[in-house]
Design a protein around this motif. Structure first.
Motif, PDB file in Angstrom:
ATOM      1  N   ARG A   1       0.870  -1.191   0.000  1.00  0.00           N
ATOM      2  CA  ARG A   1       0.000   0.000   0.000  1.00  0.00           C
ATOM      3  C   ARG A   1       0.894   1.224   0.000  1.00  0.00           C
ATOM      4  N   LYS A   2       0.264   2.346  -0.331  1.00  0.00           N
ATOM      5  CA  LYS A   2       1.020   3.614  -0.339  1.00  0.00           C
ATOM      6  C   LYS A   2       0.771   4.346   0.967  1.00  0.00           C
ATOM      7  N   ILE A   3       1.823   4.866   1.557  1.00  0.00           N
ATOM      8  CA  ILE A   3       1.641   5.720   2.736  1.00  0.00           C
ATOM      9  C   ILE A   3       2.382   7.042   2.497  1.00  0.00           C
ATOM     10  N   SER A   4       1.870   8.115   3.119  1.00  0.00           N
ATOM     11  CA  SER A   4       2.528   9.415   2.997  1.00  0.00           C
ATOM     12  C   SER A   4       3.556   9.557   4.106  1.00  0.00           C
ATOM     13  N   VAL A   5       4.762   9.851   3.729  1.00  0.00           N
ATOM     14  CA  VAL A   5       5.830  10.125   4.702  1.00  0.00           C
ATOM     15  C   VAL A   5       6.423  11.467   4.303  1.00  0.00           C
ATOM     16  N   GLY A   6       6.080  12.525   5.050  1.00  0.00           N
ATOM     17  CA  GLY A   6       6.462  13.863   4.609  1.00  0.00           C
ATOM     18  C   GLY A   6       5.888  14.093   3.222  1.00  0.00           C
ATOM     19  N   LYS A   7       6.738  14.538   2.291  1.00  0.00           N
ATOM     20  CA  LYS A   7       6.223  14.810   0.940  1.00  0.00           C
ATOM     21  C   LYS A   7       6.322  13.579   0.041  1.00  0.00           C
ATOM     22  N   HIS A   8       6.765  12.437   0.590  1.00  0.00           N
ATOM     23  CA  HIS A   8       6.952  11.239  -0.233  1.00  0.00           C
ATOM     24  C   HIS A   8       5.771  10.278  -0.093  1.00  0.00           C
ATOM     25  N   GLN A   9       5.446   9.630  -1.209  1.00  0.00           N
ATOM     26  CA  GLN A   9       4.475   8.527  -1.178  1.00  0.00           C
ATOM     27  C   GLN A   9       5.288   7.243  -1.223  1.00  0.00           C
ATOM     28  N   ILE A  10       5.278   6.517  -0.124  1.00  0.00           N
ATOM     29  CA  ILE A  10       6.117   5.316  -0.023  1.00  0.00           C
ATOM     30  C   ILE A  10       5.263   4.072  -0.249  1.00  0.00           C
ATOM     31  N   GLN A  11       5.696   3.245  -1.197  1.00  0.00           N
ATOM     32  CA  GLN A  11       5.054   1.940  -1.406  1.00  0.00           C
ATOM     33  C   GLN A  11       5.608   0.998  -0.351  1.00  0.00           C
ATOM     34  N   LEU A  12       4.702   0.363   0.394  1.00  0.00           N
ATOM     35  CA  LEU A  12       5.141  -0.407   1.561  1.00  0.00           C
ATOM     36  C   LEU A  12       4.475  -1.765   1.605  1.00  0.00           C
ATOM     37  N   LEU A  13       5.283  -2.778   1.847  1.00  0.00           N
ATOM     38  CA  LEU A  13       4.732  -4.088   2.184  1.00  0.00           C
ATOM     39  C   LEU A  13       4.808  -4.191   3.708  1.00  0.00           C
ATOM     40  N   ASP A  14       3.681  -4.457   4.329  1.00  0.00           N
ATOM     41  CA  ASP A  14       3.583  -4.455   5.796  1.00  0.00           C
ATOM     42  C   ASP A  14       2.871  -5.750   6.167  1.00  0.00           C
ATOM     43  N   ALA A  15       3.617  -6.715   6.713  1.00  0.00           N
ATOM     44  CA  ALA A  15       3.033  -8.042   6.957  1.00  0.00           C
ATOM     45  C   ALA A  15       3.392  -8.531   8.357  1.00  0.00           C
ATOM     46  N   GLY A  16       2.492  -9.302   8.952  1.00  0.00           N
ATOM     47  CA  GLY A  16       2.776  -9.944  10.234  1.00  0.00           C
ATOM     48  C   GLY A  16       2.583  -9.008  11.418  1.00  0.00           C
ATOM     49  N   GLN A  17       2.856  -9.572  12.602  1.00  0.00           N
ATOM     50  CA  GLN A  17       2.663  -8.827  13.851  1.00  0.00           C
ATOM     51  C   GLN A  17       3.823  -9.108  14.785  1.00  0.00           C
ATOM     52  N   GLY A  18       4.012  -8.204  15.749  1.00  0.00           N
ATOM     53  CA  GLY A  18       5.063  -8.420  16.733  1.00  0.00           C
ATOM     54  C   GLY A  18       6.122  -7.353  16.602  1.00  0.00           C
ATOM     55  N   SER A  19       7.321  -7.647  17.132  1.00  0.00           N
ATOM     56  CA  SER A  19       8.367  -6.645  16.994  1.00  0.00           C
ATOM     57  C   SER A  19       8.732  -6.508  15.515  1.00  0.00           C
ATOM     58  N   THR A  20       9.248  -5.324  15.178  1.00  0.00           N
ATOM     59  CA  THR A  20       9.359  -4.956  13.755  1.00  0.00           C
ATOM     60  C   THR A  20      10.719  -5.295  13.171  1.00  0.00           C
ATOM     61  N   VAL A  21      10.674  -5.855  11.964  1.00  0.00           N
ATOM     62  CA  VAL A  21      11.885  -6.066  11.160  1.00  0.00           C
ATOM     63  C   VAL A  21      11.739  -5.199   9.912  1.00  0.00           C
ATOM     64  N   LEU A  22      12.670  -4.269   9.751  1.00  0.00           N
ATOM     65  CA  LEU A  22      12.656  -3.354   8.608  1.00  0.00           C
ATOM     66  C   LEU A  22      13.680  -3.848   7.587  1.00  0.00           C
ATOM     67  N   LEU A  23      13.193  -4.150   6.373  1.00  0.00           N
ATOM     68  CA  LEU A  23      14.066  -4.694   5.316  1.00  0.00           C
ATOM     69  C   LEU A  23      14.280  -3.606   4.263  1.00  0.00           C
ATOM     70  N   VAL A  24      15.526  -3.213   4.043  1.00  0.00           N
ATOM     71  CA  VAL A  24      15.819  -2.080   3.148  1.00  0.00           C
ATOM     72  C   VAL A  24      16.637  -2.573   1.945  1.00  0.00           C
ATOM     73  N   HIS A  25      16.070  -2.331   0.772  1.00  0.00           N
ATOM     74  CA  HIS A  25      16.638  -2.917  -0.454  1.00  0.00           C
ATOM     75  C   HIS A  25      17.922  -2.229  -0.907  1.00  0.00           C
TER      76      HIS A  25
END
Ligand code: MLT
Length: 270
Positions: free
Chosen positions: A4-28
Protein backbone atom coordinates in the motif's frame (compact mmCIF):
# COMPACT_ATOMS: atom_id res chain seq x y z
CA UNK A 1 1.94 -9.95 -1.28
CA UNK A 2 -0.06 -6.82 -0.72
CA UNK A 3 1.51 -3.42 -0.66
CA UNK A 4 0.00 0.00 0.00
CA UNK A 5 1.02 3.61 -0.34
CA UNK A 6 1.64 5.72 2.74
CA UNK A 7 2.53 9.42 3.00
CA UNK A 8 5.83 10.12 4.70
CA UNK A 9 6.46 13.86 4.61
CA UNK A 10 6.22 14.81 0.94
CA UNK A 11 6.95 11.24 -0.23
CA UNK A 12 4.48 8.53 -1.18
CA UNK A 13 6.12 5.32 -0.02
CA UNK A 14 5.05 1.94 -1.41
CA UNK A 15 5.14 -0.41 1.56
CA UNK A 16 4.73 -4.09 2.18
CA UNK A 17 3.58 -4.46 5.80
CA UNK A 18 3.03 -8.04 6.96
CA UNK A 19 2.78 -9.94 10.23
CA UNK A 20 2.66 -8.83 13.85
CA UNK A 21 5.06 -8.42 16.73
CA UNK A 22 8.37 -6.64 16.99
CA UNK A 23 9.36 -4.96 13.75
CA UNK A 24 11.88 -6.07 11.16
CA UNK A 25 12.66 -3.35 8.61
CA UNK A 26 14.07 -4.69 5.32
CA UNK A 27 15.82 -2.08 3.15
CA UNK A 28 16.64 -2.92 -0.45
CA UNK A 29 19.83 -2.35 -2.43
CA UNK A 30 20.55 -0.18 -5.46
CA UNK A 31 18.72 0.23 -7.84
CA UNK A 32 16.13 -2.29 -6.70
CA UNK A 33 12.86 -2.35 -4.76
CA UNK A 34 11.11 -4.26 -1.98
CA UNK A 35 10.61 -7.32 -4.19
CA UNK A 36 14.20 -8.41 -3.56
CA UNK A 37 12.98 -9.56 -0.11
CA UNK A 38 10.09 -11.64 -1.45
CA UNK A 39 11.55 -14.94 -0.20
CA UNK A 40 11.97 -13.55 3.33
CA UNK A 41 8.63 -11.88 3.98
CA UNK A 42 6.35 -14.85 4.65
CA UNK A 43 8.76 -16.71 6.92
CA UNK A 44 9.66 -13.61 8.91
CA UNK A 45 6.03 -12.51 9.14
CA UNK A 46 5.19 -15.73 11.04
CA UNK A 47 7.10 -14.20 13.98
CA UNK A 48 7.53 -10.48 13.34
CA UNK A 49 5.95 -7.42 11.75
CA UNK A 50 7.87 -7.05 8.50
CA UNK A 51 8.15 -3.64 6.83
CA UNK A 52 9.52 -3.60 3.31
CA UNK A 53 9.44 -0.14 1.71
CA UNK A 54 10.41 0.99 -1.75
CA UNK A 55 12.78 3.89 -1.04
CA UNK A 56 11.69 7.24 -2.54
CA UNK A 57 12.13 7.14 -6.32
CA UNK A 58 12.53 3.34 -6.43
CA UNK A 59 9.90 0.69 -7.26
CA UNK A 60 6.43 2.18 -7.00
CA UNK A 61 7.24 4.94 -4.52
CA UNK A 62 6.81 8.49 -5.69
CA UNK A 63 9.21 10.02 -8.16
CA UNK A 64 11.91 12.17 -6.58
CA UNK A 65 13.28 15.22 -8.31
CA UNK A 66 15.87 16.33 -5.78
CA UNK A 67 18.96 14.45 -4.73
CA UNK A 68 18.52 12.61 -1.44
CA UNK A 69 21.60 11.75 0.59
CA UNK A 70 21.85 8.43 2.43
CA UNK A 71 21.30 10.39 5.67
CA UNK A 72 18.10 11.85 4.16
CA UNK A 73 16.93 8.31 3.36
CA UNK A 74 17.65 7.22 6.95
CA UNK A 75 15.58 10.19 8.17
CA UNK A 76 12.70 9.21 5.86
CA UNK A 77 12.77 5.63 7.20
CA UNK A 78 12.70 6.92 10.79
CA UNK A 79 9.76 9.19 9.91
CA UNK A 80 8.02 6.25 8.23
CA UNK A 81 8.24 4.27 11.49
CA UNK A 82 6.68 7.22 13.34
CA UNK A 83 3.90 7.53 10.75
CA UNK A 84 3.19 3.81 11.16
CA UNK A 85 3.05 4.13 14.95
CA UNK A 86 6.04 1.84 15.48
CA UNK A 87 7.30 2.76 18.94
CA UNK A 88 10.68 1.77 20.32
CA UNK A 89 13.35 -0.12 18.45
CA UNK A 90 13.35 -2.33 15.36
CA UNK A 91 15.58 -4.85 13.66
CA UNK A 92 17.24 -2.97 10.81
CA UNK A 93 18.23 -5.26 7.94
CA UNK A 94 19.71 -3.69 4.79
CA UNK A 95 21.47 -5.02 1.72
CA UNK A 96 24.34 -3.12 0.13
CA UNK A 97 22.98 0.45 -0.34
CA UNK A 98 20.36 -0.54 2.25
CA UNK A 99 23.34 -1.30 4.52
CA UNK A 100 24.96 2.09 3.80
CA UNK A 101 21.66 3.70 4.84
CA UNK A 102 21.73 1.39 7.87
CA UNK A 103 25.01 2.88 9.16
CA UNK A 104 23.34 6.30 8.95
CA UNK A 105 20.18 5.00 10.62
CA UNK A 106 21.96 3.42 13.59
CA UNK A 107 24.24 6.46 13.95
CA UNK A 108 21.38 8.97 13.86
CA UNK A 109 18.73 6.91 15.68
CA UNK A 110 20.57 4.52 18.03
CA UNK A 111 17.48 4.16 20.20
CA UNK A 112 15.48 2.98 17.19
CA UNK A 113 17.66 -0.11 16.58
CA UNK A 114 17.43 -3.33 18.62
CA UNK A 115 19.30 -5.59 16.14
CA UNK A 116 21.36 -4.87 13.05
CA UNK A 117 21.63 -7.22 10.07
CA UNK A 118 24.10 -6.00 7.44
CA UNK A 119 23.88 -7.94 4.17
CA UNK A 120 26.42 -7.79 1.33
CA UNK A 121 27.53 -4.28 2.26
CA UNK A 122 30.56 -2.36 3.47
CA UNK A 123 31.26 0.44 5.94
CA UNK A 124 34.03 2.20 4.00
CA UNK A 125 33.20 4.98 1.56
CA UNK A 126 34.30 5.00 -2.08
CA UNK A 127 37.86 5.40 -3.26
CA UNK A 128 38.38 8.45 -5.48
CA UNK A 129 38.39 6.14 -8.53
CA UNK A 130 35.04 4.56 -7.63
CA UNK A 131 33.55 7.92 -6.74
CA UNK A 132 34.60 9.35 -10.11
CA UNK A 133 33.16 6.32 -11.92
CA UNK A 134 29.85 6.89 -10.12
CA UNK A 135 29.74 10.51 -11.25
CA UNK A 136 30.34 9.39 -14.84
CA UNK A 137 27.66 6.69 -14.49
CA UNK A 138 25.22 9.29 -13.12
CA UNK A 139 25.73 11.51 -16.16
CA UNK A 140 25.56 8.57 -18.57
CA UNK A 141 22.30 7.07 -17.30
CA UNK A 142 20.50 10.36 -17.88
CA UNK A 143 21.43 10.01 -21.57
CA UNK A 144 21.04 6.25 -22.10
CA UNK A 145 18.15 5.36 -19.81
CA UNK A 146 18.21 2.47 -17.34
CA UNK A 147 18.30 -0.63 -19.57
CA UNK A 148 22.06 -0.45 -20.25
CA UNK A 149 22.59 -0.14 -16.47
CA UNK A 150 20.58 -3.33 -15.95
CA UNK A 151 22.61 -5.11 -18.66
CA UNK A 152 25.90 -3.98 -17.13
CA UNK A 153 25.03 -4.76 -13.52
CA UNK A 154 23.07 -7.96 -13.69
CA UNK A 155 25.83 -10.54 -14.05
CA UNK A 156 27.83 -8.93 -11.23
CA UNK A 157 24.96 -9.30 -8.77
CA UNK A 158 24.60 -13.09 -8.93
CA UNK A 159 27.01 -16.02 -8.59
CA UNK A 160 27.45 -18.36 -11.61
CA UNK A 161 25.35 -21.06 -9.90
CA UNK A 162 22.37 -18.69 -9.57
CA UNK A 163 22.76 -17.50 -13.15
CA UNK A 164 22.63 -21.07 -14.49
CA UNK A 165 20.00 -22.53 -12.15
CA UNK A 166 17.75 -19.57 -11.20
CA UNK A 167 17.19 -17.57 -14.40
CA UNK A 168 13.89 -16.21 -13.04
CA UNK A 169 15.53 -14.26 -10.19
CA UNK A 170 18.09 -12.86 -12.61
CA UNK A 171 15.42 -11.81 -15.13
CA UNK A 172 13.16 -10.27 -12.48
CA UNK A 173 16.04 -8.27 -11.01
CA UNK A 174 17.04 -7.10 -14.50
CA UNK A 175 13.47 -5.92 -15.08
CA UNK A 176 13.39 -3.97 -11.79
CA UNK A 177 16.64 -2.15 -12.64
CA UNK A 178 15.54 -1.44 -16.24
CA UNK A 179 12.26 0.05 -14.94
CA UNK A 180 13.94 2.32 -12.39
CA UNK A 181 13.80 6.00 -13.29
CA UNK A 182 17.19 7.12 -14.72
CA UNK A 183 17.05 10.20 -12.46
CA UNK A 184 16.76 7.93 -9.41
CA UNK A 185 19.74 5.88 -10.58
CA UNK A 186 21.76 9.06 -11.17
CA UNK A 187 20.82 10.48 -7.77
CA UNK A 188 21.57 7.15 -6.08
CA UNK A 189 25.05 7.03 -7.61
CA UNK A 190 25.77 10.59 -6.46
CA UNK A 191 24.44 9.90 -2.95
CA UNK A 192 26.62 6.79 -2.65
CA UNK A 193 29.68 8.60 -3.99
CA UNK A 194 29.19 11.31 -1.33
CA UNK A 195 28.68 8.93 1.58
CA UNK A 196 30.99 9.21 4.59
CA UNK A 197 33.25 6.44 5.82
CA UNK A 198 31.08 4.66 8.41
CA UNK A 199 33.95 2.49 9.72
CA UNK A 200 34.47 4.95 12.58
CA UNK A 201 30.88 4.40 13.74
CA UNK A 202 31.11 0.61 13.97
CA UNK A 203 32.74 0.44 17.40
CA UNK A 204 29.88 2.53 18.84
CA UNK A 205 27.29 -0.04 17.78
CA UNK A 206 26.19 -1.96 20.85
CA UNK A 207 23.22 -3.98 19.63
CA UNK A 208 23.32 -7.62 18.50
CA UNK A 209 24.67 -7.49 14.95
CA UNK A 210 24.90 -10.05 12.18
CA UNK A 211 26.93 -9.61 9.01
CA UNK A 212 25.77 -11.86 6.17
CA UNK A 213 27.46 -12.11 2.80
CA UNK A 214 27.26 -14.37 -0.22
CA UNK A 215 30.46 -16.44 -0.40
CA UNK A 216 30.93 -15.36 -4.03
CA UNK A 217 30.02 -11.69 -3.60
CA UNK A 218 32.41 -9.76 -5.85
CA UNK A 219 30.90 -6.34 -5.10
CA UNK A 220 31.33 -6.53 -1.33
CA UNK A 221 33.85 -9.31 -0.69
CA UNK A 222 33.44 -11.49 2.42
CA UNK A 223 36.95 -10.58 3.66
CA UNK A 224 35.99 -6.89 3.95
CA UNK A 225 32.72 -7.68 5.69
CA UNK A 226 34.52 -9.92 8.16
CA UNK A 227 36.88 -7.03 9.01
CA UNK A 228 33.86 -4.72 9.51
CA UNK A 229 32.19 -7.28 11.79
CA UNK A 230 35.34 -7.52 13.93
CA UNK A 231 34.96 -3.83 14.83
CA UNK A 232 31.61 -4.40 16.58
CA UNK A 233 31.62 -6.11 19.96
CA UNK A 234 30.18 -9.64 19.66
CA UNK A 235 29.03 -9.17 16.06
CA UNK A 236 28.46 -12.41 14.18
CA UNK A 237 29.70 -13.04 10.65
CA UNK A 238 28.29 -15.53 8.22
CA UNK A 239 29.05 -16.52 4.62
CA UNK A 240 26.19 -17.93 2.57
CA UNK A 241 27.10 -20.63 0.06
CA UNK A 242 25.80 -20.60 -3.52
CA UNK A 243 25.31 -16.84 -3.37
CA UNK A 244 26.88 -13.69 -4.77
CA UNK A 245 25.79 -10.13 -3.93
CA UNK A 246 22.09 -11.00 -3.71
CA UNK A 247 22.32 -13.58 -0.92
CA UNK A 248 18.66 -13.26 0.28
CA UNK A 249 17.41 -13.99 -3.25
CA UNK A 250 20.01 -16.58 -4.16
CA UNK A 251 19.97 -18.83 -1.11
CA UNK A 252 16.84 -17.89 0.84
CA UNK A 253 16.62 -21.19 2.76
CA UNK A 254 19.97 -20.66 4.51
CA UNK A 255 19.56 -16.88 4.73
CA UNK A 256 16.15 -17.14 6.41
CA UNK A 257 17.19 -19.91 8.78
CA UNK A 258 20.25 -17.97 9.91
CA UNK A 259 18.56 -14.64 10.49
CA UNK A 260 15.64 -16.24 12.33
CA UNK A 261 18.06 -18.14 14.58
CA UNK A 262 20.11 -14.98 15.13
CA UNK A 263 17.01 -13.03 16.17
CA UNK A 264 15.83 -15.86 18.44
CA UNK A 265 19.12 -16.27 20.29
CA UNK A 266 19.76 -12.53 20.70
CA UNK A 267 16.29 -11.43 21.77
CA UNK A 268 15.75 -11.07 25.47
CA UNK A 269 12.27 -12.35 26.37
CA UNK A 270 10.75 -10.14 29.08
C1 MLT B 1 23.86 -2.21 -4.17
O1 MLT B 1 23.66 -3.42 -4.37
O2 MLT B 1 23.12 -1.54 -3.44
C2 MLT B 1 25.03 -1.56 -4.87
O3 MLT B 1 25.89 -2.53 -5.39
C3 MLT B 1 25.76 -0.65 -3.93
C4 MLT B 1 26.91 0.06 -4.59
O4 MLT B 1 26.85 0.39 -5.78
O5 MLT B 1 27.90 0.33 -3.88
Amino acid sequence: METRKISVGKHQIQLLDAGQGSTVLLVHGFPLDHSMWRFQVNELAEHYRVLCPDLPGYGSSSHVVESLSLADLADILAEMLTVLGVAGSVTYCGLSMGGYIGWQFVHRYPDRVSHLIACDTRAANDSETVSRARRVAAATVRQTGSSPVADAMILKLFCPHSISTRPEIVEQTHAVIAQTDPATIANGQLAMSDRPDATKWLEQINVPSLFVVGQEDEITPPSEMRQNAELIANAEFLEITDAGHMAPLENPAIFNREILEFLRRTTVVS
